[in-house]
Each structure stands twice: as C-alpha cells, then as structure tokens.
Design a protein around this motif. Structure first.
Motif, short mmCIF file in Angstrom:
data_model
loop_
_atom_site.label_atom_id
_atom_site.label_comp_id
_atom_site.label_asym_id
_atom_site.label_seq_id
_atom_site.Cartn_x
_atom_site.Cartn_y
_atom_site.Cartn_z
N SER A 139 -7.19 2.88 5.52
CA SER A 139 -6.03 1.58 5.22
C SER A 139 -5.82 0.44 6.21
O SER A 139 -5.87 -0.70 6.76
CB SER A 139 -4.18 2.38 4.69
OG SER A 139 -4.87 2.68 3.29
N MET A 167 2.53 -1.29 4.08
CA MET A 167 2.53 0.25 4.16
C MET A 167 3.83 1.28 4.26
O MET A 167 4.76 1.14 5.14
CB MET A 167 1.18 0.91 5.73
CG MET A 167 1.15 2.32 4.72
SD MET A 167 0.03 3.57 6.33
CE MET A 167 -1.69 2.89 6.10
N ILE A 186 4.18 -1.25 8.87
CA ILE A 186 4.52 1.04 7.84
C ILE A 186 5.84 0.62 7.91
O ILE A 186 7.53 0.43 8.88
CB ILE A 186 4.40 1.68 9.29
CG1 ILE A 186 2.83 2.01 9.16
CG2 ILE A 186 4.67 2.98 8.02
CD1 ILE A 186 2.47 2.82 10.21
N VAL A 227 -4.06 7.12 5.93
CA VAL A 227 -3.25 5.94 6.25
C VAL A 227 -5.14 5.36 7.36
O VAL A 227 -4.80 4.48 7.64
CB VAL A 227 -2.85 6.84 7.48
CG1 VAL A 227 -2.50 5.90 9.07
CG2 VAL A 227 -1.57 7.24 6.61
N ASN A 255 0.88 -1.62 -0.51
CA ASN A 255 0.10 -0.20 0.27
C ASN A 255 0.61 1.61 -0.44
O ASN A 255 1.49 1.34 0.92
CB ASN A 255 -0.58 0.13 0.93
CG ASN A 255 -1.82 1.49 1.41
OD1 ASN A 255 -2.14 2.31 0.53
ND2 ASN A 255 -2.59 1.03 2.87
#
Length: 476
Positions: A267, A285, A387, A264, A252
């Motif tokens: 998601s 992400m 992340i 964010v 992503n």
C-alpha cells in the motif's frame, strides 16, 4: 521542425491567433525544457468550427472504418512510444521506468481496449416495434491533467472516436509535450481533417472557452474538484453534457485478518508511486488500533526504501512533483499535519538529503492521524501517507466514507469474502481488493465530489453516445 508553438486544427499545424508563449519547466531541474503557445477564445472558435464541420461526415462512418482508424492510431502510437515516454518524464518528473512501463503504456492499453469493445458494441437494439439507437453526441471538448497525461487523453479520445464524435483537446499547460506528440500520432495515422484538434492554453482562457462554447455538445474534464465546479458552471448555460473525473482522498482499510507486512508494504508503494500524484492514491490507511504500531513500523521501512532522485535514472523510484506550486502546497500540508498533532514517522518538510534543486518531496508517513485533521481531509497529491487507527470494522467503514470524495477505495484482507463484504459498504466508484491493479475494461469514475460519469471500456464509450428511440420501425 518542432510543433510546440503551433496548434493542430483541421488537419494542419497552425500558428495561434495571438502569439503568446510560456515555458514548460522540467521539475527535476527547475529550468525550462520547451516553450508552447497559449491559445485564446479565437483559437477555440476555429478548432470547434473544424470539429463541427467534420462531424457531418465522421459521424456517419461505419464501425469497420472506425476500427481501422483506431488500429492505425495504435500503430502510429507504437512508433512514437519512446518519444512520448521521454516527454512525460521530462515535463512532469515521472521516473523514466514509470514513464515507459506505466505512463506511456496506458495509451496502448486504452486504444487496444477500445478496439476490442468497438468490434462487438451494440449500437442498435429492437424492442417490439421500436428501434433504440445509440448515436454520437457531437463535438466534444476535452480538458486533461498533467499527472497521468496520456492516460487521460487516450481514455477520452479513443471512445470518442469509436462513437463517431469529433473533438477539441486542451491538455495541461504544465505537461503539454506528450499531447503535441499525440497530435502528431493522430496526423500520421490519417485521422480525417477536423476530427481531432489540439489547442494549448490555460484553464481560465482556453478551458473556459471550450466549456462554454455553444457548439461543443459535451465537455469531459479531469482535474481538481475546484476546477471541475468551474467547468460545470461554464457549461451550464448551454446545457451540454458534462463528464468529470475529479479529486480523491481514497481510504485503504486494512482488516485485522490481513497479512500486515504484505498489505501495508504494497500500500505504501502504491500510494507513493508517481510521487503520490494520482487522484486514486490510497492516502488514508485505516489500521486496527491493536496493530497500529506494527503497521507504522512496516510503513516507515517501506517509505524509507523508496529511492528519490533524478527521473532519468532507471534506479529512481520517485521523481520530483510536477511544479513549484505543487511542492509548496505539499510542504504546507506536511506542516499542518505536524501542527495538528499527527505523529511524523518519517520524511517531513523540505527536500530529501542531497537534493538541493528540483521539486523533490521526502516520502512522508504520519501516524495517529484523526479523520478531522487537514491531512486526512484535503487531497495532498504528494507522497504523504496518513495512518488512522480504528477500534471496530464499522468505525473504519464510517471514517472511510466520511469524506466529500468517492473516487477509489481499497480493502486488504486474508479472506476475499470479508474484503467483498466491506467493499459493498464503501461509497466509491472503484474498490481495489488486496492490491488489485487497474482494469481498463472496468468503469473508472467516482461518487460524490469525485465526479460523474465513467471512463474506460464500454462504459467510457457510452458517455459519448445519445440514445434515440425510433418508434414504429416495424409494421403493426
């Protein structure tokens, strides 16, 4: 009377060849909620024989007859809608709201879409003096998963029926109750004997027997890549068509021009929905390094707002994961993330506070993740988000594609042109721009080890058809 201990073969509920039962476990309570029978190769033989016999007549039905049949199935499905939603919630832990509004709803979506497609689908085309004809491939074997169970059943059954195929279904033994209800729907809708057959069982026994059966012309499997490899190997000796929708580790990419709060936040909700048990979940992400810390704070707040708890409560956002095996795998991977140096932002090992029973997982966010860490490589299948910071767009795209999987990808941008430009470089079968939802008319399937072939709409129908060239149809 419950049909849970029987199989649906040749239009009737029948006892297994060899009695053997297992409990279906409610993951919210860790207690049995039902029992089913486990089938054997003998049960598969019987079901395949019924499907093979039925193919002779069902394959010759008209488009209009198949449309009418799908419409009857849709009407019968709607009558059992609430039962199907409740069964899914109970057997795999989906919150009742999700089970009702999304899980069970996918069945209606696929049936409606296939009715629409079938009404205008071109089965024949003339090219010069040659007729190109698309014909049903034959007897199909379906092996379906537990995470979106009725979605994957109807995504296979509807196009197979539209094509003129007959079939044998083996649903997941972990969440089989919705499939039994679906077989009842098929019976009530008047599906001809032998066209649809259901045999419950495990992969090594019933799945293997279906994949290797010489009278099965095609096998369609949805599940893990590991299991998909076994299915393909079992099918190889009979050179049957193999369709697979397998694992994923979807990237992503949040571009610098995206609305960070919106991108964010949505998601996180998308990734953790269904307790993270979706093969196309956006689990990696990628955020530009300069925005990393802010994105982490947004993700933390979003994850901590998710209400984990009893799936029967309409206020619950996340239920338990499906099984003890799945729970233990997720815990192992969370521990690996910590051990390998990722920053644990929220969540972590163990159950959420106040939940001492049930396979509940804490919504977990890791930051400062590297793409070589275990949590960035392996499919976790739980509510665990990684992340990863990047410096340049090119680096983000390279890291996103640096995976053996290629099912889905996601791009967030304030400019649709930027989003499309990046999407063109993603090695994935589906790319969602700015939170775009699933489209049942669009092809669904993956690149690389995420599988082969496509499902949904006309693309799914094509998977069940053979192409024949009849030369010299018109006089020279």
């Amino acid at each position: 009377m419950s049909n849970n201990l029987n199989f649906y073969i040749d239009g009737a509920w029948v006892a297994p060849a060899v009695p053997k039962s297992i409990d279906v476990i409610n993951p919210a309570t860790e207690e049995p909620c039902a029992q089913i029978s486990l089938g054997s190769a003998k049960d598969v033989d019987r079901a395949v024989a019924a499907a093979k016999a039925a193919f002779a007549t069902y394959s010759r039905t008209t488009r209009e007859e198949r449309v009418a049949l799908l419409e009857a199935i849709l009407a019968a499905y709607k009558k059992r809608y609430d039962d199907i939603a409740k069964a899914i919630s109970m057997e795999m832990g989906a919150p009742v709201t999700l089970a009702t509004k999304a899980q069970a709803a996918t069945g209606i979506g696929h049936l409606n879409q296939m009715i629409k497609v079938l009404k205008s689908f071109e089965f024949e085309e003339m090219r010069g003096t040659t007729l190109l004809a698309k014909e049903p491939i034959g007897v199909c074997g379906f092996i379906t998963p537990w995470n979106w169970p009725i979605n994957q059943i109807t995504a296979k059954v509807a196009p197979a029926l539209a094509a003129g195929c007959t079939m044998v279904l083996k649903p997941s033994e972990i969440a089989p109750l919705n499939a039994i209800l679906f077989a009842e729907v098929m019976h009530d809708a008047g599906v001809p004997k032998g066209v649809f057959n259901l045999v419950n069982g495990d992969g090594p026994t019933v799945g293997q027997a279906i994949a290797s059966h010489p009278d099965v012309d095609m096998v369609s499997f949805t599940g893990s890549t590991r299991a998909g490899v076994l299915v393909a190997k079992a099918a190889a000796d009979t050179v049957k068509r193999v369709h697979q929708e397998l694992g994923g580790k979807s990237a992503n990419i949040v571009l610098p021009d995206a609305d960070l709060d919106k991108a964010v936040g949505r998601s996180v909700v998308s990734m953790m929905g269904n307790s993270g048990q979706s093969c196309n979940a956006p689990t990696r992400m990628f955020v530009q390094a300069a925005q990393h810390d802010r994105a982490v704070a947004i993700a933390k707040a979003a994850a901590e707002k998710l209400k984990v708890g009893d799936p029967t409560s309409p206020e619950t956002g996340l239920g338990p994961v499906v099984s003890e095996t799945q729970y233990n795998k997720i815990q192992r991977l969370i521990e690996a993330g910590i051990a390998e140096g990722a920053t644990l932002v929220t969540g972590g090992p163990g159950r959420p506070d106040g939940l001492n029973r049930g396979y509940y997982v804490r919504p977990t966010v890791f930051a400062n993740v590297r793409n070589d860490m275990t949590i960035a490589r392996e499919e976790i299948f739980g509510p665990v988000l990684s992340i990863l910071p990047y410096e340049t767009e090119a680096q983000a795209i390279a890291m996103a594609n640096d995976t053996p999987y290629g099912l889905s990808a996601y791009v967030q941008s304030g400019s649709i042109e930027n989003a499309r430009r990046v999407a063109a470089q993603m090695r994935a079968g589906n790319v969602h721009l700015n939170g775009a939802p699933m489209d049942t008319s669009a092809p669904f399937g993956g690149y690389k080890q995420s599988g082969n072939g496509r499902e949904f709409g006309e693309f799914g129908l094509d998977e069940f058809l053979e192409l024949k060239a009849v030369l010299g149809v018109q006089a020279a």
